[in-house]
Design a protein around this motif. Sequence first.
Motif, short mmCIF file in Angstrom:
data_model
loop_
_atom_site.label_atom_id
_atom_site.label_comp_id
_atom_site.label_asym_id
_atom_site.label_seq_id
_atom_site.Cartn_x
_atom_site.Cartn_y
_atom_site.Cartn_z
N ILE A 181 36.29 37.51 41.61
CA ILE A 181 35.97 38.94 41.59
C ILE A 181 34.48 39.09 41.37
CG2 ILE A 181 36.38 41.14 40.46
CD1 ILE A 181 39.12 40.07 39.63
N ALA B 47 37.85 45.91 38.87
CA ALA B 47 38.18 44.51 38.56
C ALA B 47 39.48 44.42 37.78
CB ALA B 47 37.04 43.87 37.78
N SER B 48 39.69 45.34 36.85
CA SER B 48 40.92 45.30 36.05
C SER B 48 42.16 45.60 36.91
CB SER B 48 40.83 46.27 34.88
OG SER B 48 40.62 47.59 35.33
N ALA C 205 47.95 39.20 38.40
CA ALA C 205 48.66 38.70 37.22
C ALA C 205 50.12 39.12 37.23
CB ALA C 205 47.98 39.21 35.95
N GLU D 98 42.85 42.37 38.91
CA GLU D 98 43.42 41.37 38.00
C GLU D 98 44.87 41.69 37.67
OE1 GLU D 98 41.29 39.89 34.50
OE2 GLU D 98 39.54 40.92 35.34
#
Length: 74
Positions: A62, A22-23, A30, A26
Amino acid sequence: MDIRIGITNSPREINFETLQSASEVEAVVANALDSAAKFFKLSDSRGNVYIVPVDSFGYLEIGTEESRRVGFVS
């Protein structure tokens, strides 16, 4: 992990499963939004690559990183 991307002015969404965390997902989105990039790329668990134009990007959903249970629970 399940990914859902909404596209502006389109009734359909892009849905796929990815092996990225997920990070990581992201961070990719971003960075594209912050750097004024024209597009960002994400890949699914089968190796397909999705190129999403930032101008048409609506939202990102997500899903959880848990695996789905199969079978009956007693």
